[in-house]
Design a protein around this motif. Structure first.
Motif, short mmCIF file in Angstrom:
data_model
loop_
_atom_site.label_atom_id
_atom_site.label_comp_id
_atom_site.label_asym_id
_atom_site.label_seq_id
_atom_site.Cartn_x
_atom_site.Cartn_y
_atom_site.Cartn_z
N LYS A 164 0.81 -1.22 0.00
CA LYS A 164 0.00 0.00 0.00
C LYS A 164 0.85 1.27 0.00
N PHE A 165 2.01 1.21 0.62
CA PHE A 165 2.85 2.40 0.75
C PHE A 165 4.17 2.18 0.01
N LYS A 166 4.41 3.00 -1.01
CA LYS A 166 5.57 2.83 -1.87
C LYS A 166 6.80 3.54 -1.34
N SER A 167 6.62 4.51 -0.46
CA SER A 167 7.74 5.28 0.08
C SER A 167 7.48 5.60 1.53
N VAL A 168 8.57 5.85 2.29
CA VAL A 168 8.43 6.12 3.72
C VAL A 168 9.57 7.01 4.20
N SER A 169 9.23 7.95 5.08
CA SER A 169 10.23 8.78 5.75
C SER A 169 9.69 9.20 7.10
N ALA A 170 10.53 9.83 7.91
CA ALA A 170 10.09 10.21 9.26
C ALA A 170 10.94 11.34 9.81
N PHE A 171 10.31 12.12 10.68
CA PHE A 171 10.99 13.13 11.49
C PHE A 171 11.04 12.62 12.93
N ALA A 172 12.22 12.49 13.48
CA ALA A 172 12.40 12.13 14.90
C ALA A 172 11.46 11.01 15.34
N PRO A 173 11.48 9.87 14.64
CA PRO A 173 10.54 8.80 14.99
C PRO A 173 10.94 8.05 16.25
N ILE A 174 9.96 7.46 16.92
CA ILE A 174 10.23 6.51 18.00
C ILE A 174 10.60 5.20 17.30
#
Length: 279
Positions: A164-174
């Protein structure tokens, strides 16, 4: 049926908020959506789900992240759900990091939380279906990103639902909630004491078990983050290296945990997703 409760012109597009009766959450749920001009004209567009952090709502991202300007230029739809079920009938915690505003994007299995706190199903199944059926999203070009608790949500949902999700990124993730106070508190309440169940919702453990699933992952982290000890980016980096998962982890001197930090690097994340979703 969705009800439009707010619409504001924004960079030749519209920032909207909708509400609908959620079967997953057993009550009314709100989400924000930015529709660039292309989408308003009916042109299919790539889309990003943004998962916000503790205490946030469906409108926090729209107001604070300053993402609409570049999203309009790139033709990106931005979807921002609330962070938990809401309402008088919904269990509330005794502090800001549990209960309403702190759903952790998982499906709770323990009372009293299990009745309404089904955030994983809400995001990945119900809301995903609602937005893909109601708006001109490119079905094969949907990504996910988030901040803090929402960064945890983005990483874990991406690894659980790569179809379902082709890309992923994060800011300061747990990055390793099984190994920090925030995660231990939430998981013990929502999932019970079996730590094997916790691992199913832990980004570091998911990389270890599922291996490399994405061309690249981008994480930005402030070096002056007041919650740094809760986040454990080094553990996630180690897991990615061992699994062969390509990761760009950037630490930025002087930046803390808040939305001024997010604003600073938001353009990088939108451009990152735009490239990934176009690949």
């Amino acid at each position: 049926m969705m009800e439009l409760i707010q619409a504001n012109r924004c960079f030749d597009g519209e920032q909207r908020i909708y509400t609908f009766n959620s079967k997953s959450l057993k009550g009314q749920a709100k989400f924000g959506i930015f529709l660039p001009h292309q989408a308003l004209m009916g042109q299919p567009c790539p889309a990003l789900f943004y998962l916000a952090g503790l205490t946030c709502t469906e409108e926090t991202f729209a107001i604070k992240a300053h993402a609409q300007r570049l999203a309009a230029q790139l033709g990106l739809i931005l979807i921002s759900p609330d962070t938990s079920p809401r309402g008088e009938q919904v269990a509330a915690g005794d502090s800001w990091d549990i209960g309403q505003g702190a759903g952790f994007y998982i499906n709770a299995t323990q009372a009293p939380w299990a009745e309404h706190y089904q955030m994983e199903s809400f995001i990945a199944d119900e809301l995903y279906a609602v937005v893909t059926q109601s708006f001109p999203l490119q079905a094969d070009a949907i990504g996910i990103f988030g901040h803090s608790m929402g960064g945890h949500g983005a990483l874990t949902l991406a690894f659980k639902y790569p179809e379902k999700f082709k890309s992923v990124s994060a800011f300061a993730p747990i990055c390793a909630p099984s190994q920090c106070p925030w995660g231990e508190k939430a998981f013990s309440n929502y999932l019970g004491v079996d730590q094997a169940e916790w691992k199913k919702h832990d980004a570091t453990a998911l990389v270890q078990s599922k291996g490399a699933l994405f061309q690249e992952i981008l994480i930005d982290q402030g070096a002056k983050d007041q919650f740094y000890s809760q986040l454990n980016p080094a553990l996630f980096k180690q897991a990615c290296a061992a699994a062969g998962q390509s990761l760009t982890l950037r630490e930025h001197a002087g930046y803390d945990h808040g939305y001024y930090f997010i604003q600073t690097f938001m353009d990088d994340h939108l451009q990152f997703h735009s490239v990934q979703l176009d690949a």
